[in-house]
Write an enzyme that holds these catalytic residues in place. Structure first.
Site, short mmCIF file in Angstrom:
data_model
loop_
_atom_site.label_atom_id
_atom_site.label_comp_id
_atom_site.label_asym_id
_atom_site.label_seq_id
_atom_site.Cartn_x
_atom_site.Cartn_y
_atom_site.Cartn_z
N ASP A 158 -4.14 50.27 -33.76
CA ASP A 158 -3.01 50.92 -33.09
C ASP A 158 -1.68 50.33 -33.56
O ASP A 158 -1.59 49.12 -33.79
CB ASP A 158 -3.11 50.67 -31.57
N GLU B 103 -6.80 62.45 -25.32
CA GLU B 103 -7.17 61.65 -24.13
C GLU B 103 -6.80 62.40 -22.85
O GLU B 103 -5.65 62.85 -22.69
CB GLU B 103 -6.44 60.30 -24.18
O1 KIV Z 1 -6.08 51.62 -27.24
C1 KIV Z 1 -7.10 52.29 -27.07
O2 KIV Z 1 -8.18 51.78 -26.76
C2 KIV Z 1 -7.01 53.72 -27.24
C3 KIV Z 1 -8.19 54.53 -26.79
C4 KIV Z 1 -8.08 54.76 -25.33
C5 KIV Z 1 -8.30 55.80 -27.55
O3 KIV Z 1 -6.03 54.22 -27.67
#
Ligand code: KIV
Length: 270
Positions: A88, A187
């Site tokens: 991320d 989501e």
């Molecule tokens: O950070 C995370 O775990 C996510 C998932 C909920 C897809 O973005």
């Protein structure tokens, strides 16, 4: 994905969609779990900013930084043999524009060895997705309930209910895919809307609380494995690993206190 490449690369994601093969994704935050999930055949692992809530004791993902995510991403990328690893871009590391996003994503790619980055948002992040794609960095999009905007949404709430919101979400999906997104996480989106988006975009949709018609599914691993007392409604508990760990720790405590561990088998002779 039932046809198993030695290592899942970006083109395998779209090929899986074309063949109608469901993709599996789990979060992972360390080498131990990454090895287990890779071995279990998980296609994609996400070093999610959910590390903030699940591992770092924060209430939300907002405090998570790039520096927080680099060591776990590096560990997961090192541990995997087959799975496609995504990290991320945390809150505050890409929203300012393409230049900021590129700086963050280049650092992530150079310092971790992951295969792709994920960022949240629709049309507002099109310039960022285009810049990263132009630089050769695969981007996974994230639409619907996007936890980095939880203050704006007023908490985890289903997104895309009603015709106007559904249309907006579909347009966001088309826009980020046109900009280069290689997959889209959906989501907390109503299942019929997720099914429609899955039909209209050429890349895989990966659902979390978005129904069975997505091209793949993702869960936060601590929810999937039943590590905590509570898990969200959409997150099926596939095990009760938390309870198993608690009883292993309690057995250890008992044996040490009772003087039965270490026994002869677990110590060295002179
Ligand atoms: O950070 C995370 O775990 C996510 C998932 C909920 C897809 O973005």
């Amino acid at each position: 994905m039932s046809q198993t490449p030695k290592r899942v690369r970006v083109h395998h994601l779209r090929e899986a969609k074309t063949r109608g093969e469901r993709l599996t994704m789990l979060t992972a935050y360390d080498a131990v779990t990454a090895r287990i999930f890779d071995d279990a055949g998980v296609d994609m692992m996400l070093v999610g900013d959910s590390i903030g809530n699940t591992m770092h004791g924060h209430a939300t993902t907002l405090p998570v930084t790039v520096d927080d995510l680099i060591p776990p991403a590096r560990a997961v990328a090192r541990a995997r043999q087959r799975a496609f690893v995504v990290v991320d871009l945390p809150f505050g590391s890409y929203e300012a524009g393409a230049e900021q996003a590129l700086g963050t994503a280049v650092r992530m790619m150079k310092e971790t060895g992951v295969d792709a980055v994920k960022l949240e948002g629709g049309r507002r992040v099109v310039p960022q997705i285009r810049a990263l794609t132009d630089a050769g960095i695969p981007v996974v999009g994230h639409l619907g309930y996007t936890p980095q905007s939880e203050n704006l949404f007023g908490g985890p709430r289903v997104q895309g209910r009603g015709d106007v919101a559904a249309e907006r979400l579909s347009e966001d999906a088309v826009a980020i895919v046109e900009a280069g997104a290689v997959a889209v996480v959906l989501e907390m989106v109503p299942a019929p809307l997720a099914a429609r988006i899955t039909e209209i975009v050429a890349v895989p949709t990966i659902g979390i609380g978005a129904g069975a018609q997505c091209d793949g599914q993702v869960l936060v691993w601590v929810d999937m494995a039943g590590m905590t007392d509570w898990s969200p409604r959409f997150a099926k508990r596939f095990g009760e690993v938390g309870a198993a760990l608690r009883s292993a720790a309690a057995a250890y405590v008992d044996e040490v206190r009772g003087g039965t561990f270490p026994d002869a088998a677990h110590q060295f002779d002179a």
